[in-house]
Structure formats: structure tokens, C-alpha cells
Design a protein around this motif. Structure first.
Motif, PDB file in Angstrom:
ATOM      1  N   SER A  10       0.841  -1.198   0.000  1.00 40.69           N
ATOM      2  CA  SER A  10       0.000   0.000   0.000  1.00 40.69           C
ATOM      3  C   SER A  10       0.880   1.253   0.000  1.00 40.69           C
ATOM      4  N   SER A 152      -4.358  -6.310   6.033  1.00 40.16           N
ATOM      5  CA  SER A 152      -5.446  -5.465   5.530  1.00 40.16           C
ATOM      6  C   SER A 152      -5.719  -5.765   4.056  1.00 40.16           C
ATOM      7  N   GLN A 153      -4.688  -6.201   3.331  1.00 43.36           N
ATOM      8  CA  GLN A 153      -4.929  -6.583   1.932  1.00 43.36           C
ATOM      9  C   GLN A 153      -5.808  -7.832   1.851  1.00 43.36           C
ATOM     10  N   GLU A 156      -9.299  -6.809   2.694  1.00 45.57           N
ATOM     11  CA  GLU A 156      -9.878  -6.074   1.554  1.00 45.57           C
ATOM     12  C   GLU A 156     -10.340  -7.047   0.469  1.00 45.57           C
ATOM     13  N   GLN A 160     -14.115  -7.663  -0.993  1.00 46.89           N
ATOM     14  CA  GLN A 160     -14.426  -7.611  -2.433  1.00 46.89           C
ATOM     15  C   GLN A 160     -15.110  -8.906  -2.871  1.00 46.89           C
TER      16      GLN A 160
END
Ligand code: ATP
Ligand code: MG
Length: 419
Positions: A10, A152-153, A156, A160
């Protein structure tokens, strides 16, 4: 997000790393520092990917940091890493043996996970013990940041995926409700016809009444549910593009193809639609012959396609109109043959500006302003099924066959490949 080969980091992680490398330069006089992350492969040893270097070697502004796809790997000798592969203790021992007093290479480790390296150089004076402790703290901070970034990826990605799943499920339910309505309308119409033909004294009269009443009940239930569902759905506000929707009823089974006598498949559908057409005083002309070649397809999907097209033809044709069904074998190039099925009507037609959109979900074009009920899902389902079955579908409005009528009419042509 920035992606280095298979590594995604990020912007925040990069910012934090930049700040840490500047800290090493300013507080500990590090002359060159770099961060490498490990890229893991299933069947081969992990690889090191340079993520950031400070100061950037050929940057115009020396204090500016840049993402370092072009890091010169010779700045730090990491060959030994490739040799030690993934064995952490062996790797750290090797690191200690190989290290020069001016170069520090510290593994980025969090919870026993090896995530990469922090490398830093200081040629003016060797690293002292207290300096090393500080560099270790920096490595710990970067490791923790990398761990949180990865977590956090993953979160995420899961969000999604759930969104996408939710959208597909919503579409399946929409399709299901749509497909329930059509046979239900037919059942109610048949029950009404039966009531017309029976005298009230007939012992079957009350049975026909019951069929109609239960049909009406089911219609109301579906209607209520659809209205509630639309409110819930619009509040949900799921707006993700590029979702591949799939009709709920044939996702897997559509792959199962079988030999189909198209006459046997269409005949009962025509019989049913003829009865419904009579109610609207619509004449059904059937040009389908019984000796057509056998096709290899999915019967259930084909029935859905025809039912939707026939249903539309009746729905969008005013009283006294005509519905015609034409089936023919056509030769294409290199002697390949295809079966062409045309469903034509003398209805209102489809304006040119609508023709490019009518296969979109919920698109109703000019009919959205009419009193004719509909959800705009029928043709979207038809198109999806046609694509899966390798059937080409085309619209012609004005209609191909039924000319000289007050309305333009429409023809839907299906091109089914023959073996
Ligand atoms: P439903 O989801 O209940 O089938 P619908 O009939 O409106 O609703 P589709 O079958 O997807 O939805 O058709 C989309 C639009 O295409 C219709 O609203 C109508 O404007 C137009 N259309 C489809 N078939 C015909 C036809 N035979 N004649 C005229 N217009 C048609
Ligand atoms: Mg329709």
C-alpha cells in the motif's frame, strides 16, 4: 497500491518505509539503505524484490526517494540469500558470517514469518553495537507494518469477494423471481379458461376455482416479496463493475449437452402459447417442420430461451396481431450448417435506440413508460444462456416476415450451430 511483480504494497506502507530509511540516514549516517521483500513461489525458492532505496542512486534530487524497481542489486550483496533459500536460522547465521562491518542486512520477521530484508551501508565508520540495536528497531517497525499491510490486503480481498458473491446471489434471486412469474401467469390463464368452459354446476368447477385462487395467492406473495426485495437491494448499494453474472438455474447443468429433437422441444411450448395467444386474439402461425436435424444442446436452457421470446412476442403485440415461428436449416461457409429459428410478431416493435440495450439487465426501453408490466430481465437471461450455448441471437425491428402491419413488429433470430 503499488505492485512489484507478485508483491503488492500500500501507499501507506511505502510512506512508512521511506520515513524509516530517512531516519537511518539522518540519525545513524547510513549512506545507502534498501528494503527488499520476499516473493514466495509454490515450487521454487522465494525471490527477493527490491521495494525502496534511499537515497535513490541516480535521482536528480538526492533527497527524493523513489520506488526502486531499478535498484542496483550490486549495492548490497544478497546472493547468499538465494543459496540459503527459506531456512531462516541458516540464513541468519550465514548473514552474520558474510557481513562486513560497514554493511548491515537484517531480516524482516514477524511471528516467525520471513518477509524480506532491510539492508543498510555506512562506509565512513563501522556499525557499532548501539547503532545495530537502533537499526533492529527500524527493521521491527517495518516488519510489523508489512504484516499489518498484508493483513489489511487479505481483509480487503475478502470484502471484495463477499461483495461480488452478494451481487451474484442478488442477481440469481432476481432471475428466479422473474422465471417464476411466467409459468404462474400461464397457469392462472389456463385456470381462467377452464372456468369459462365449465358450468358452475360441474363437479370440477370448484377445483378450477381453487387453482385460480391459489395461483393468485402465489402471485401476490411473489409480488410482495419482490417489492421488499427491491427496497433491500437498493439500500445495499452494491456497485461493482465487471461482475460476470450467471443465471441461477443453469450454472452447472448447462454444461450437460444432449441430443435434442427441436420439434419435440418446441411443439408443447407453441401449444401453450397458442392457448394464451387466443386470449388476446393473436394468431399463431407455426412454420416448424417435424423432420428437422437433431441438435446437440441443453434442453432446459433452450426452453427458457423460447419461453422468454414467445412471452415477449405475446406481451408486446396488441390484440388481433400475429405471431409467427419459422425454423430452417442454413448453409454457412465450408458446408457448416446451422439451424435458424425466427420468432416474429406484429407488435409495437423495438425502436432503433433501444436495440443495442435490450439485453442489458433491467433495461426496458420505451416499454418502461407503458402500462405493460415487466422487469427487464427476460432478455438478459436469454442472452446469457445463448452465449453459454454458443447460440447467436439477433433482433430485427421492423420484423423480417410480418410486413404491412400497423406496427413495426419484431423478429428475434436464433442461430444454432449444427454438428
Ligand atoms: P420481463 O423481465 O418480465 O421479461 P420485459 O419483458 O420488460 O420484462 P425483457 O424480456 O428483457 O424484459 O425485454 C426487454 C425490453 O425489450 C422490453 O421491455 C421491451 O421494451 C423490449 N422487447 C422485448 N421483446 C419485444 C418484442 N417482441 N416486441 C417489442 N419489444 C420487445
Ligand atoms: Mg420479457
Amino acid at each position: 497500491m503499488s505492485a512489484f511483480t507478485n508483491i503488492t504494497v500500500s501507499e501507506q506502507f511505502i510512506e512508512l518505509c521511506q520515513a524509516q530509511l530517512v531516519l537511518l540516514a539522518q540519525n545513524l549516517s547510513a549512506q545507502k539503505s534498501a528494503i527488499y521483500l520476499t516473493e514466495n513461489f509454490v515450487n521454487s525458492p522465494p525471490k527477493l524484490v527490491p521495494i525502496l532505496i534511499y537515497p535513490a542512486s541516480n535521482s536528480e534530487n538526492n533527497s527524493a526517494l523513489r520506488l526502486s524497481e531499478s535498484i542496483n542489486n550490486e549495492d548490497f550483496n544478497l546472493d547468499w540469500y538465494e543459496q540459503t533459500s527459506n531456512n531462516l536460522s541458516q540464513l541468519i547465521r550465514y548473514n552474520k558470517d558474510q557481513i562486513s562491518p560497514h554493511q548491515l542486512i537484517l531480516p524482516l520477521i514477524y511471528q516467525d514469518n520471513m518477509m524480506g530484508f532491510l539492508a543498510t551501508n555506512r562506509s565512513i565508520e563501522p556499525w557499532q553495537k548501539r547503532d545495530i540495536l537502533q537499526v533492529e528497531e527500524v527493521a521491527k517497525t517495518i516488519s510489523l507494518a508489512r504484516f499489518l499491510d498484508q493483513r489489511s490486503q487479505i481483509a480487503e480481498q475478502k470484502i471484495q469477494q463477499n461483495y461480488q458473491l452478494q451481487i451474484i446471489q442478488n442477481e440469481h434471486l432476481d432471475d428466479f423471481l422473474h422465471q417464476l412469474r411466467n409459468p404462474l401467469t400461464a397457469i392462472r390463464t389456463f385456470a381462467k379458461l377452464l372456468l369459462k368452459r365449465l358450468i358452475p354446476e360441474d363437479k370440477n368447477y370448484s377445483i378450477a376455482q381453487n387453482i385460480l385462487r391459489e395461483g393468485d395467492r402465489l402471485k401476490d406473495l411473489i409480488q410482495d416479496f419482490s417489492e421488499d426485495w427491491e427496497v433491500v437491494n437498493s439500500n445495499y448499494c452494491l456497485d461493482l463493475p465487471d461482475i460476470e453474472s450467471t443465471s441461477f438455474f443453469l450454472t452447472e447443468s448447462i454444461q450437460k449437452k444432449e441430443s435434442i429433437d427441436i420439434y419435440q422441444l418446441i411443439k408443447p411450448l407453441i401449444d401453450g402459447i397458442t392457448t394464451l395467444a387466443k386470449e388476446k386474439n393473436i394468431t399463431v402461425i407455426n412454420h416448424i417442420e417435424s423432420d428437422l436435424p437433431i441438435i446437440f444442446s441443453n434442453a432446459k436452457a433452450l426452453r427458457e430461451i423460447f419461453n422468454n421470446l414467445l412471452d415477449n412476442a405475446i406481451k408486446y403485440t396488441p390484440e388481433g396481431g400475429v405471431l409467427a415461428l419459422e425454423v430452417m436449416v442454413q448453409k454457412q461457409d465450408q458446408n457448416i450448417e446451422q439451424l435458424v429459428i425466427e420468432i416474429s410478431d406484429t407488435g409495437y416493435g423495438i425502436p432503433h435506440q433501444d436495440q443495442g440495450h435490450i439485453f442489458e439487465r433491467r433495461y426496458r426501453g420505451v416499454q418502461a413508460q407503458s402500462d405493460i408490466e415487466g422487469t427487464g430481465l427476460g432478455l438478459a437471461i436469454v442472452k446469457e444462456l445463448c452465449d453459454k450455448l454458443n447460440i447467436k441471437i439477433e433482433i430485427f425491428s421492423p420484423s423480417l416476415w410480418l410486413k404491412n402491419q400497423a406496427n413495426n413488429g419484431t423478429t428475434f433470430s436464433l442461430f444454432i450451430p449444427l454438428k
